[in-house]
Write a protein that holds these residues in place. Sequence first.
Motif, PDB file in Angstrom:
ATOM      1  N   LEU A 109     125.668   6.081  92.507  1.00  0.00           N
ATOM      2  CA  LEU A 109     127.011   5.511  92.639  1.00  0.00           C
ATOM      3  C   LEU A 109     127.989   5.955  91.555  1.00  0.00           C
ATOM      4  O   LEU A 109     129.159   6.232  91.850  1.00  0.00           O
ATOM      5  N   PRO A 110     127.568   6.023  90.283  1.00  0.00           N
ATOM      6  CA  PRO A 110     128.531   6.472  89.272  1.00  0.00           C
ATOM      7  C   PRO A 110     129.130   7.843  89.583  1.00  0.00           C
ATOM      8  O   PRO A 110     130.271   8.115  89.233  1.00  0.00           O
ATOM      9  N   LYS A 111     128.361   8.693  90.261  1.00  0.00           N
ATOM     10  CA  LYS A 111     128.848  10.028  90.580  1.00  0.00           C
ATOM     11  C   LYS A 111     129.624  10.054  91.886  1.00  0.00           C
ATOM     12  O   LYS A 111     130.692  10.660  91.983  1.00  0.00           O
ATOM     13  N   ILE A 112     129.106   9.382  92.924  1.00  0.00           N
ATOM     14  CA  ILE A 112     129.712   9.506  94.246  1.00  0.00           C
ATOM     15  C   ILE A 112     130.800   8.457  94.502  1.00  0.00           C
ATOM     16  O   ILE A 112     131.544   8.577  95.471  1.00  0.00           O
ATOM     17  N   LYS A 113     130.880   7.436  93.640  1.00  0.00           N
ATOM     18  CA  LYS A 113     131.863   6.380  93.885  1.00  0.00           C
ATOM     19  C   LYS A 113     132.828   6.188  92.719  1.00  0.00           C
ATOM     20  O   LYS A 113     134.048   6.308  92.883  1.00  0.00           O
ATOM     21  N   ASP A 114     132.270   5.928  91.525  1.00  0.00           N
ATOM     22  CA  ASP A 114     133.141   5.619  90.394  1.00  0.00           C
ATOM     23  C   ASP A 114     134.027   6.794  89.999  1.00  0.00           C
ATOM     24  O   ASP A 114     135.218   6.618  89.713  1.00  0.00           O
ATOM     25  N   GLU A 115     133.437   7.984  89.971  1.00  0.00           N
ATOM     26  CA  GLU A 115     134.220   9.151  89.548  1.00  0.00           C
ATOM     27  C   GLU A 115     135.369   9.438  90.510  1.00  0.00           C
ATOM     28  O   GLU A 115     136.510   9.631  90.064  1.00  0.00           O
ATOM     29  N   LEU A 171     138.878  -4.356  83.915  1.00  0.00           N
ATOM     30  CA  LEU A 171     137.730  -5.018  83.292  1.00  0.00           C
ATOM     31  C   LEU A 171     136.594  -5.225  84.295  1.00  0.00           C
ATOM     32  O   LEU A 171     135.408  -5.076  83.952  1.00  0.00           O
ATOM     33  N   GLU A 172     136.957  -5.557  85.544  1.00  0.00           N
ATOM     34  CA  GLU A 172     135.936  -5.724  86.583  1.00  0.00           C
ATOM     35  C   GLU A 172     135.205  -4.416  86.836  1.00  0.00           C
ATOM     36  O   GLU A 172     133.988  -4.396  87.065  1.00  0.00           O
ATOM     37  N   ARG A 173     135.930  -3.302  86.785  1.00  0.00           N
ATOM     38  CA  ARG A 173     135.289  -1.990  86.954  1.00  0.00           C
ATOM     39  C   ARG A 173     134.346  -1.691  85.788  1.00  0.00           C
ATOM     40  O   ARG A 173     133.259  -1.158  85.974  1.00  0.00           O
ATOM     41  N   ILE A 174     134.768  -2.068  84.580  1.00  0.00           N
ATOM     42  CA  ILE A 174     133.904  -1.854  83.410  1.00  0.00           C
ATOM     43  C   ILE A 174     132.630  -2.668  83.535  1.00  0.00           C
ATOM     44  O   ILE A 174     131.512  -2.163  83.288  1.00  0.00           O
ATOM     45  N   VAL A 175     132.765  -3.944  83.945  1.00  0.00           N
ATOM     46  CA  VAL A 175     131.602  -4.820  84.089  1.00  0.00           C
ATOM     47  C   VAL A 175     130.660  -4.283  85.166  1.00  0.00           C
ATOM     48  O   VAL A 175     129.441  -4.203  84.972  1.00  0.00           O
ATOM     49  N   ALA A 176     131.231  -3.901  86.317  1.00  0.00           N
ATOM     50  CA  ALA A 176     130.403  -3.412  87.423  1.00  0.00           C
ATOM     51  C   ALA A 176     129.673  -2.126  87.032  1.00  0.00           C
ATOM     52  O   ALA A 176     128.475  -1.961  87.311  1.00  0.00           O
ATOM     53  N   ALA A 177     130.378  -1.194  86.392  1.00  0.00           N
ATOM     54  CA  ALA A 177     129.756   0.069  85.991  1.00  0.00           C
ATOM     55  C   ALA A 177     128.673  -0.156  84.946  1.00  0.00           C
ATOM     56  O   ALA A 177     127.623   0.495  84.963  1.00  0.00           O
ATOM     57  N   ARG A 195     125.581  -1.543  86.662  1.00  0.00           N
ATOM     58  CA  ARG A 195     124.875  -0.481  87.381  1.00  0.00           C
ATOM     59  C   ARG A 195     124.126   0.425  86.413  1.00  0.00           C
ATOM     60  O   ARG A 195     123.004   0.864  86.684  1.00  0.00           O
ATOM     61  N   ALA A 196     124.755   0.727  85.290  1.00  0.00           N
ATOM     62  CA  ALA A 196     124.091   1.572  84.292  1.00  0.00           C
ATOM     63  C   ALA A 196     122.852   0.872  83.739  1.00  0.00           C
ATOM     64  O   ALA A 196     121.807   1.505  83.544  1.00  0.00           O
ATOM     65  N   ARG A 197     122.954  -0.425  83.489  1.00  0.00           N
ATOM     66  CA  ARG A 197     121.804  -1.171  82.990  1.00  0.00           C
ATOM     67  C   ARG A 197     120.663  -1.179  84.004  1.00  0.00           C
ATOM     68  O   ARG A 197     119.499  -0.983  83.647  1.00  0.00           O
ATOM     69  N   ASP A 198     121.022  -1.351  85.295  1.00  0.00           N
ATOM     70  CA  ASP A 198     119.991  -1.327  86.335  1.00  0.00           C
ATOM     71  C   ASP A 198     119.374   0.062  86.474  1.00  0.00           C
ATOM     72  O   ASP A 198     118.170   0.197  86.723  1.00  0.00           O
ATOM     73  N   LEU A 199     120.188   1.097  86.325  1.00  0.00           N
ATOM     74  CA  LEU A 199     119.676   2.466  86.412  1.00  0.00           C
ATOM     75  C   LEU A 199     118.690   2.750  85.283  1.00  0.00           C
ATOM     76  O   LEU A 199     117.629   3.347  85.510  1.00  0.00           O
ATOM     77  N   VAL A 200     119.011   2.314  84.077  1.00  0.00           N
ATOM     78  CA  VAL A 200     118.102   2.492  82.945  1.00  0.00           C
ATOM     79  C   VAL A 200     116.786   1.782  83.209  1.00  0.00           C
ATOM     80  O   VAL A 200     115.702   2.313  82.943  1.00  0.00           O
TER      81      VAL A 200
END
Length: 226
Positions: free
Chosen positions: A207-213, A161-167, A170-175
Amino acid sequence: FLDIVPFARGTIVDEMTDGVLVVNKDNHIVDANPSALSFLGVDADHCIGQKAGDCFPELDVFSAGDVREVTRGKTEPRTFEIERSPLLDNRGRIWGSVVRLHDITIRKRAEEEQVRTQRLRAIGELSAGISHNLNNILTGVLAPADILLEETRDPKTRRELERIVAATIRARDLVRRLNDVVRDAGQEQISRVDVSDVVNNAVLAALPKIKDEPESYGRRIETKLN
C-alpha cells in the motif's frame, strides 16, 4: 594361490559401496566395480577401455594422491569425494592408479542445511533488532500524531495528521509481518494456508507504494480486500 585374487575381487571390490576405478598409465579405464559404473551412469561395455576423461571428465585434472570433491548430475546432483592413488609394479614404477569414489551427498546436504539454519538464525536475530528499533521510531511518530489529532480542529491539518497516523500504523504492521516471516523461515513445517490472507497481506504490504505515493500527487487509488 591364483584363485584367491578373483575371490577377493568378487567378494570385496564388487560389493563395496564406494566406486572403484582402475586406470592405466595412459589414463584408460581397465576395471570398474558396479558402484563406480552406477555413479558414472554407464555400463562396463561403454567404460572399460575408454579414456577416463571421456567417462568422467573431472579425472583428467586429477593426479595421484589428490582428494577432491566433485558434484555430478543436474536433476538429482550427487557429490563424491574422489581419491586417486598410484599403482606400482614390482619395480616400483607407476603403471596406473586406483580411483575411489565415495558418495558424500547426504553429508554435504546436512552441512549445507546447517549453514542455511545458521544464516536464518543470524538473519532472525538481526531482524528482531531492527524491528525493535523501527517500532520505537514509529511509536515516536504515532504518539505525537495522535495527540495533535485530538487537539487540532483545522480540517486540512486533521487530514494530513490522519494520513500520518494511517501510514505509521501500516508501517508498524509491515515490520511485524516481516519479522514473523523471518522468524518462521527456519521452521520446515507444511500446513494449509488461506490464499486470501496471503493476497491481502501482500496488498497491505504494498500500500505505501501503490496507494500513499500516488495520493501524494493528488491521485486517489481505492483498494478493496475480501
